[in-house]
Design a protein around this motif. Structure first.
Motif, short mmCIF file in Angstrom:
data_model
loop_
_atom_site.label_atom_id
_atom_site.label_comp_id
_atom_site.label_asym_id
_atom_site.label_seq_id
_atom_site.Cartn_x
_atom_site.Cartn_y
_atom_site.Cartn_z
N GLY A 28 -0.52 8.17 6.30
CA GLY A 28 -0.93 6.81 7.15
C GLY A 28 -0.28 6.93 8.03
N LYS A 29 0.46 7.11 8.69
CA LYS A 29 1.52 7.18 10.13
C LYS A 29 1.36 5.89 10.36
N ILE A 30 2.10 4.60 8.76
CA ILE A 30 2.64 3.63 9.27
C ILE A 30 4.07 3.67 9.23
N PRO A 31 4.76 2.60 9.78
CA PRO A 31 6.62 2.34 9.25
C PRO A 31 6.55 2.29 8.35
N SER A 32 7.48 3.37 7.93
CA SER A 32 8.36 3.10 6.65
C SER A 32 8.36 1.73 5.89
N PHE A 33 8.92 0.73 6.83
CA PHE A 33 9.10 -0.60 7.44
C PHE A 33 8.19 -1.52 6.28
N ILE A 34 6.90 -0.96 6.32
CA ILE A 34 5.59 -1.77 6.54
C ILE A 34 5.68 -0.95 4.41
N THR A 35 5.14 0.52 5.39
CA THR A 35 5.47 1.00 3.96
C THR A 35 6.22 0.06 2.09
N THR A 36 7.52 0.57 2.77
CA THR A 36 8.25 -0.02 1.54
C THR A 36 8.09 -1.42 1.23
N LEU A 37 8.25 -1.94 2.20
CA LEU A 37 7.96 -3.86 1.63
C LEU A 37 7.10 -3.70 1.25
N GLY A 38 6.10 -3.70 1.32
CA GLY A 38 5.02 -3.39 0.51
C GLY A 38 5.58 -3.02 -1.05
N MET A 39 5.35 -1.43 -0.88
CA MET A 39 5.68 -1.56 -2.34
C MET A 39 6.43 -2.34 -3.33
N MET A 40 8.00 -2.47 -2.40
CA MET A 40 8.22 -2.78 -3.02
C MET A 40 8.36 -4.76 -3.79
N TRP A 41 7.28 -5.24 -2.99
CA TRP A 41 6.71 -6.18 -3.60
C TRP A 41 5.76 -6.21 -4.43
N PHE A 42 4.53 -4.77 -4.30
CA PHE A 42 4.19 -4.31 -5.33
C PHE A 42 4.63 -3.91 -7.11
N ILE A 43 5.79 -3.44 -6.52
CA ILE A 43 6.31 -3.07 -8.15
C ILE A 43 6.91 -4.61 -8.27
N ARG A 44 7.77 -5.50 -7.83
CA ARG A 44 8.17 -6.35 -8.32
C ARG A 44 7.16 -7.10 -8.65
N GLY A 45 6.24 -7.75 -8.00
CA GLY A 45 4.62 -7.87 -9.22
C GLY A 45 3.90 -7.17 -10.07
N VAL A 46 4.23 -6.35 -9.89
CA VAL A 46 3.91 -5.97 -12.09
C VAL A 46 4.56 -5.77 -12.81
N LEU A 47 6.31 -5.91 -12.75
CA LEU A 47 7.07 -5.94 -12.87
C LEU A 47 7.20 -7.75 -14.13
N LEU A 48 7.00 -8.47 -12.55
CA LEU A 48 6.68 -9.89 -13.34
C LEU A 48 6.19 -9.62 -14.50
N ALA A 49 4.65 -9.73 -13.91
CA ALA A 49 3.24 -9.55 -14.70
C ALA A 49 3.56 -9.05 -15.62
N ILE A 50 3.26 -8.07 -15.74
CA ILE A 50 4.08 -7.44 -17.22
C ILE A 50 4.68 -8.08 -18.24
N THR A 51 5.67 -7.94 -18.01
CA THR A 51 7.23 -8.74 -18.87
C THR A 51 6.98 -10.04 -18.80
N LYS A 52 5.98 -10.88 -18.25
CA LYS A 52 5.90 -12.57 -17.83
C LYS A 52 7.66 -13.04 -17.54
N GLY A 53 8.07 -12.26 -16.74
CA GLY A 53 9.40 -13.20 -16.13
C GLY A 53 10.58 -12.59 -17.22
N PHE A 54 10.40 -12.38 -18.24
CA PHE A 54 11.35 -12.19 -19.57
C PHE A 54 12.41 -11.54 -19.78
N PRO A 55 13.12 -10.99 -19.88
CA PRO A 55 13.66 -10.47 -19.66
C PRO A 55 13.38 -9.08 -21.00
#
Lengths: 259, 317, 378
Positions: free
Chosen positions: B117-144
């Motif tokens: 995609g020729k985009i800076p990895s700062f952007i790619t991985t920032l997006g990935m960071m939030w995406f994964i975190r969001g998925v985790l929070l959604a699946i676990t509903k925030g519970f450990p």
């Protein structure tokens, strides 16, 4: 097997970048132990041609022969294997790395322990020391960071690297552009040394006088077309400059030389 | 002629961080003499282990000229996956490999998006960071996510062995040594430095830049997963927000250890020592009795100073 | 090479490392003195400023008070105790705990080091415990926020001969499996929730002759064993009372702004809600604000665990039905005293020292107000 006529021969090379035609049906060749000066104004296609020769770009049309065999380079590594080396003006070496790591970059000397490749630093240092001695660099420290060396030293090291690895054709992209007068002279001497060693070279430069002092033959590109291909002795530097600046039609110059 | 001192520092980039470690050790020992004990030292190594293992991967990638901000999220995602698989009765080795595999896939995705995609990895991985975190929070509903089963093999990741030294501390030291060796003494290490320092030159010399970067993206992600698994084996519970902020601490460790944000400069030993220094500050401040809130302030000061030193060194041309 | 370039070069390299170290040393020494807090004097004036932001309206409550303490003659402390908790400065509930622990330390000539995280984190708690253990203190007082994560490190600490007292949250397992700490000082979390819900149900039956139409529980630290037990107690009381629903648990986070929005959406989606149960000020403050902002006063009520001056105001204004106090100052003060008695005289503390739960309604306001005035919380 008889020796082919030219070391490198390119026929009908076309390269497009989107709608822009960078090279339009260019024929080009380099003989054995020959120094070819490749000149032209900005955007004439000099660098594109050089990058095609070393496999950095791939041509859209045309054929390339090296030592009589047709070649098709997918990457610079392919061209390097056959002995074609390029020395870029500012990017020949990695500035943060030291001399010996640069010299042997992607051609590391290593020992194999099992399946692990371990750098043979001792050997690389020794070879580097010898090489620095050969090209007359006073500070012969193989651990020196390249970024701290002068432009001339860097050019010399890059050329020496090409020679050391048995290059048959060395392309010098603007070798003197950032150098002092004294350093430029030094680098041009190396080019003549190459010729003595039987190595062909292509020298690309804005400075016609530098090209003129070492080249056997001069090729002028203009907006993707080859407009002139002439032995050095048949034209003066001033005439070449006039051709590049469109003050003198190339046909006119050729007519003059024939006369 | 450059002075000997300049030469020393440019050649041994770890010198600054080593001096800081020694300096801090002297100060902390003055504040609490117990600081100078094997027990405290082993405690520091253990504490630095997870961050350190992460910093190894992150610095390796940074030297190749790319960023990975998603490591904190990978830290949580892979260990949550492992807990689920273990709770479902899977053998340890399956869960372990699946967690590392998930991380490898995320690393590969980071690499493909960044390179193709020729985009800076700062952007790619920032997006990935939030995406994964969001998925985790959604699946676990925030519970450990809790480990419900007893898995004796987890001891291999983090059991205490001597004093306060855990096996994880040992893993950290071993991995740091291996990757330092790879960076400084193998052809691949040479390529990594060249790819980060001058990608065009590296390509012109025939190095496959995309391949080197891809391998390093995967490596950074897998190391983060390993760190996450170690944390999971210690706490037997993974919060969906676990590892938040660790990505920045890992980058800070690398910078403190001499890595340049622009790539091409740095060593794994430096980054590991940077992580150790952060662990030292954490243990030292608590032992000295200072409120723990000081810790993050100290790391901030250290980072700025390391940044200044880095800049000075990179102007050496 | 001239003089200036040499100077510059020297500055640019080793000197920077030097400056780094000097700065850090200054920082550490500053931190050390701040950590010690005002040197023991005969009269200490403690000013606590608690700023809580609820919805859009920030409020600042400043409590100034004079604590008279007999200063120990010597500067050397007899013992060093670590007080490690999961409560950071974001949660004002902990202010009186810290004050209580420090006052006890001052009175007894014991150095009490309080450690709390910036934000709730089990990893932080374990790391802090292990660091504190490396300092080989004379005792560790800790909240057992996650017994599984703390099991192995705490057993190791106890094995090393460092006595441990649990506070605020305990290990809920049966005694033979429990981490062998000396004592637990704090309320029974389950009972706190259970008693609160019982009171609310009684209040509704007396006032309306029925149960609340709908209730929910805002939980601000999901996974926190103590909070989960409080919620469990509330849910069980409703089941016992024969309600046709079980109050749902809502993750409202420790961020009061988010909590406000989350609870607002829930109430908008479920207009039958009559009671919001919250498990601490972090939930109660936004819930009270919400009732005022939405004009639901007299229709929706808050019932909460824990008390502070804002919550008392809520009781006074009939927004809060009742609050359960666990007397945080005592949770700071008492474990230090018990640890001191144990370390110095070998006196074994009781297995469980309850500091609550006490249900506070309008009738008890006077007494609690005194506690809050003196200690900053109840």
């Amino acid at each position: 097997m008889s020796k082919p006529k030219h070391l490198l021969e390119m026929k009908g090379i076309v390269k497009r970048f989107g709608p822009i035609v960078a090279l339009n049906k260019v024929d080009f060749h380099v003989g054995y132990s020959e120094v070819v000066g490749l000149v032209g104004d900005n955007g004439a296609g000099k660098s594109t041609l050089a990058k095609i020769i070393v496999g950095y770009h791939q041509p859209d049309e045309g054929r390339i022969f090296f030592e009589g065999r047709e070649v098709r380079f997918k990457s610079p590594a392919d061209a390097r294997k056959l002995g074609i080396e390029i020395v870029y003006q500012d990017m020949a070496l990695v500035p943060y790395m030291n001399v010996y790591r640069n010299l042997f970059l992607n051609r590391e000397v290593y020992k194999k322990v099992g399946f692990i490749k371990i750098l043979d630093k001792k050997k690389m240092r020794e070879l580097t020391k010898k090489l620095l001695e050969d090209i007359g660099i006073k500070r012969r420290d193989p651990e020196m960071i390249v970024g701290k060396m002068s432009g001339g030293e860097r050019q010399s090291i890059a050329i020496a690297r090409a020679v050391h690895f048995g290059a048959k054709l060395v392309i010098l992209d603007e070798p003197t552009s950032a150098l002092s007068i004294k350093e430029s002279e030094r680098v041009l001497e190396y080019v003549l040394d190459l010729k003595k060693k039987g190595i062909s070279s292509i020298i690309i430069s804005h400075n016609i006088y530098h090209v003129y002092s070492v080249a056997d033959r001069i090729v002028v590109l203009d907006r993707g077309h080859k407009v002139l291909d002439i032995p050095k002795d048949l034209a003066t530097p001033e005439e070449i400059i006039d051709v590049i600046a469109h003050r003198l039609p190339p046909e006119e110059l050729q007519r003059r030389t024939r006369a | 002629m450059p002075s000997i001192r300049v030469k020393m520092i440019t050649r041994y980039m770890e010198l600054g961080v080593i001096l800081s470690i020694i300096g801090m050790a002297i100060v902390f020992t003055y504040l609490n003499p117990r600081f100078a004990s094997l027990s405290a030292l082993s405690s520091m190594v253990s504490l630095a282990a997870e961050l350190g293992i992460m910093a190894i991967g992150v610095s390796f990638l940074m030297i190749a000229g790319e960023f990975d901000l998603s490591v904190g999220s990978v830290f949580a995602a892979s260990s949550i996956l492992a807990v689920w698989l273990l709770n479902a009765g899977m053998p340890f080795i399956v869960a372990f490999l699946a967690a590392l595999g998930l991380a490898a896939v995320i690393g590969l995705a980071n690499a493909l998006i960044t390179i193709k995609g020729k985009i800076p990895s700062f952007i790619t991985t920032l997006g990935m960071m939030w995406f994964i975190r969001g998925v985790l929070l959604a699946i676990t509903k925030g519970f450990p996510v809790r480990l419900e089963v007893n898995v004796p093999e987890l001891a291999a990741l983090s059991a205490p062995i001597l004093y306060d030294l855990r096996i994880s501390g040992l893993w950290f030291l071993i991995l740091a040594a291996i990757f330092h060796f790879i960076l400084t003494s193998t052809p691949y290490g040479n390529w990594v430095q060249a790819v980060g320092g001058a990608p065009e030159t590296a390509r012109a010399l025939g190095i496959n830049v995309a391949k080197v970067k891809t391998i390093n993206f995967v490596l950074s992600s897998v190391m983060a997963a390993l760190a996450g698994l170690i944390a999971m084996s210690r706490f037997k519970v993974v919060e969906p927000v676990a590892g938040m902020g660790l990505e920045l601490e890992a980058i800070a460790s690398s910078v403190i250890g001499g890595c340049s944000l622009a790539g091409g400069v740095g060593t794994v030993a430096g980054a590991s020592l940077g992580a150790f220094l952060i662990g030292e500050i954490r243990v030292g401040l608590i032992m000295a009795g200072a409120p723990a809130y000081w810790y993050i302030g100290f790391v901030g000061v250290l980072l700025i100073i390391a940044g200044i030193i880095n800049l000075r060194l990179s102007r050496r041309e | 090479m001239g003089y200036t370039p040499i100077l510059r070069k020297a500055l640019s390299t080793t000197a920077w490392a030097g400056i780094a170290i000097v700065l850090l040393i200054i920082g550490i020494i500053a931190g050390y003195f701040v950590g010690m807090q005002a040197a023991p004097a005969k009269t200490t004036t403690v000013t606590t400023t608690v700023t809580t932001t609820v919805g859009a309206a920030p409020q600042t409550v400043t409590v100034t008070e004079t604590v008279t303490a007999t200063a120990p003659a010597k500067k050397e402390y007899e013992y060093t105790f670590y007080y490690i908790s999961h409560g950071g400065p974001a949660d004002p509930w902990w202010a009186p705990v810290i004050k209580g622990a420090e006052l006890a330390g001052e009175l007894l000539g014991v150095k009490v080091i309080y450690q709390g995280p910036e934000k709730f984190s089990i990893k932080w708690l374990v790391d802090a415990l292990e660091s504190a253990a490396a300092a080989k203190p004379d005792g560790i007082i800790i909240t057992i926020t996650d017994y599984k994560a703390l099991d192995e490190p705490l057993r190791k600490v106890i094995q090393q001969g460092i006595p441990v007292i649990a506070v605020n949250v305990y290990d809920p397992r049966p005694p033979e499996e429990r981490i062998p700490y000396l004592s637990y000082v704090g309320q029974d979390e389950y009972q706190a929730g259970y008693k609160l819900a019982k009171y609310v149900i009684k209040w509704f039956q007396e006032k309306y002759g029925r149960l609340p139409k709908l209730a929910f529980i805002g939980i601000h630290e999901v996974g926190h064993v103590g909070l989960e037990l409080r919620a469990q107690g509330i849910q069980d009381a409703f089941k016992e009372a024969g309600a046709d629903y079980v109050p749902e648990k809502l993750d409202i986070t420790t961020d009061t702004t988010k909590a406000y929005e989350i609870m607002k959406s829930y109430i908008e989606a479920n207009p039958d809600v009559e009671v919001i149960f919250t498990l601490g000020p972090l939930g109660a403050h936004p819930a009270m604000q919400l009732i005022q902002d939405m004009g639901l006063k007299g229709k929706v009520y808050v019932a909460t665990v824990d008390v502070d001056d804002k919550i008392l105001e809520g009781i006074q204004n009939d927004i809060v039905i009742a609050a359960v106090s666990q007397q945080p100052f005592a949770q700071g003060f008492l474990p230090v005293v018990f640890m001191y008695l144990y370390v110095k005289y070998g006196i074994m503390p009781p297995e469980h020292v309850p500091t609550g739960p006490t249900v506070i309604d309008k009738n008890l306001l006077g007494l609690v107000e005194k506690q809050i005035k003196e200690t900053g919380g109840a």
